[in-house]
Design a protein around this motif. Structure first.
Motif, short mmCIF file in Angstrom:
data_model
loop_
_atom_site.label_atom_id
_atom_site.label_comp_id
_atom_site.label_asym_id
_atom_site.label_seq_id
_atom_site.Cartn_x
_atom_site.Cartn_y
_atom_site.Cartn_z
N SER A 237 0.09 7.10 -6.31
CA SER A 237 -1.02 8.04 -6.28
C SER A 237 -1.20 9.49 -5.59
CB SER A 237 -1.86 7.43 -5.61
OG SER A 237 -3.18 8.32 -4.79
N ARG A 238 -0.33 9.96 -4.62
CA ARG A 238 0.32 11.10 -4.07
C ARG A 238 0.80 12.00 -5.32
NH1 ARG A 238 1.39 8.66 0.97
NH2 ARG A 238 3.52 8.90 -0.21
N GLU B 137 0.33 3.92 -2.52
CA GLU B 137 0.60 5.40 -1.47
C GLU B 137 1.19 6.05 -2.45
OE1 GLU B 137 -1.55 6.26 2.21
OE2 GLU B 137 0.57 5.59 2.24
N GLU B 138 2.38 6.01 -2.53
CA GLU B 138 3.64 6.85 -2.99
C GLU B 138 3.11 7.36 -4.80
OE1 GLU B 138 8.06 6.94 -3.71
OE2 GLU B 138 7.34 5.27 -3.35
N PHE C 123 0.76 -1.46 0.06
CA PHE C 123 -0.50 0.16 0.14
C PHE C 123 0.57 1.46 0.14
CE2 PHE C 123 -2.71 3.27 2.36
CZ PHE C 123 -3.80 3.30 1.19
N ASP D 48 -6.93 6.64 -7.14
CA ASP D 48 -6.18 6.50 -5.64
C ASP D 48 -5.29 4.79 -5.38
OD1 ASP D 48 -9.28 7.81 -4.51
OD2 ASP D 48 -9.24 7.59 -6.60
N ALA D 49 -5.21 4.41 -4.75
CA ALA D 49 -4.00 3.36 -4.35
C ALA D 49 -4.69 2.56 -3.52
CB ALA D 49 -2.70 3.58 -3.43
#
Length: 248
Positions: free
Chosen positions: A53-54, A50-51, A46, A64-65
């Motif tokens: 996604s950001r 997330e990285e 995740f 989205d992650a």
């Protein structure tokens, strides 16, 4: 980037790309996002999802992650339920997760064979089941399976890998025949040598190889309305036709 399909061609679409944080997966996430789709980046990590996604969100993309272990049935079901909770209507699944195993046939361990088949075929089966459940009520959707040029060829020292990719061809054609009448298109992309991060870390000459985004653009085209006539297709992506490498 040159070769991208038209921005906006996937507006209103929601996609899940498994194995989406690097290589062809990342190139596909970027291409789909650039075309206007909302994209869920599927990964066992995740943090990595997330990285990315950001990073892409900061560039104005809707990404989205999503944590998903495509080898675990419960994890797959949970991940699709997470998408449901965002009220996003999934319209595209890209089964991109894959692994390799190159060794003489007589040396292949049963555990290696099972791992390759599970990663390359069972994962696509599990994710496609969950995706199709959501696409059927809408009467439309697309699944794109990412294979390899070895999916329609034979070669020494690759029995497990080649067998798994041939099986993915069969799954693609079977799903097309079963669900095409319900508005769900299923196609497969078979990349040739691609200059992924893994390939670039070796001393292999990658001159002339395709970039991950090139494969992503092809996936985006197959997901777009422009390809509505394409169903059950096995599309080879050779680029300049250079000799096959070990990084397909």
């Amino acid at each position: 980037m040159s070769g991208d399909i038209l921005p906006g061609s996937l507006n209103g679409h929601t996609a899940l790309v498994t194995g989406g944080t690097s290589g062809i997966g990342r190139g596909t996430v970027e291409a789909l996002s650039a075309a206007g789709a909302r994209v869920f980046v599927g990964s066992r990590s995740f943090a990595k999802a997330e990285e990315l996604s950001r990073e892409l969100t900061d560039r104005g993309m809707a990404v989205d992650a999503l944590e998903i272990d495509v080898l675990d049935e419960r994890s797959v079901s949970t991940a699709f339920s997470e998408i449901d909770r965002t009220n996003a209507a999934l319209s595209l699944l890209v089964n991109n997760v894959g692994t390799t195993a190159y060794e003489p046939f007589g040396d292949i361990k049963v555990s290696t064979w099972d791992m390759v088949m599970s990663t390359n075929v069972r994962s696509a089966f599990l994710c496609s089941q969950r995706a199709i459940e959501r696409m059927l009520p809408a009467g439309q959707g697309q699944i794109v399976n990412v294979g390899s040029i070895w999916a329609t060829r034979g070669g020494p020292g690759r029995a497990a890998y080649i067998s798994s990719k041939h099986a993915l061809v069969g799954l693609t054609k079977a799903l097309d025949q079963e669900f095409g009448q319900h508005g769900i298109r299923v196609n497969m992309v078979n990349p040739g040598p691609v200059a992924t991060e893994r390939a670039m870390k070796t001393d292999v000459d990658t001159t002339g190889w395709l970039e991950p985004r090139d494969i992503g653009n092809l996936v985006a085209f197959l997901a777009s309305p422009s390809s509505k006539a394409v169903r059950g297709a096995i599309v080879d992506a050779f680029g300049n036709g250079k000799v096959l490498g070990n990084f397909d």
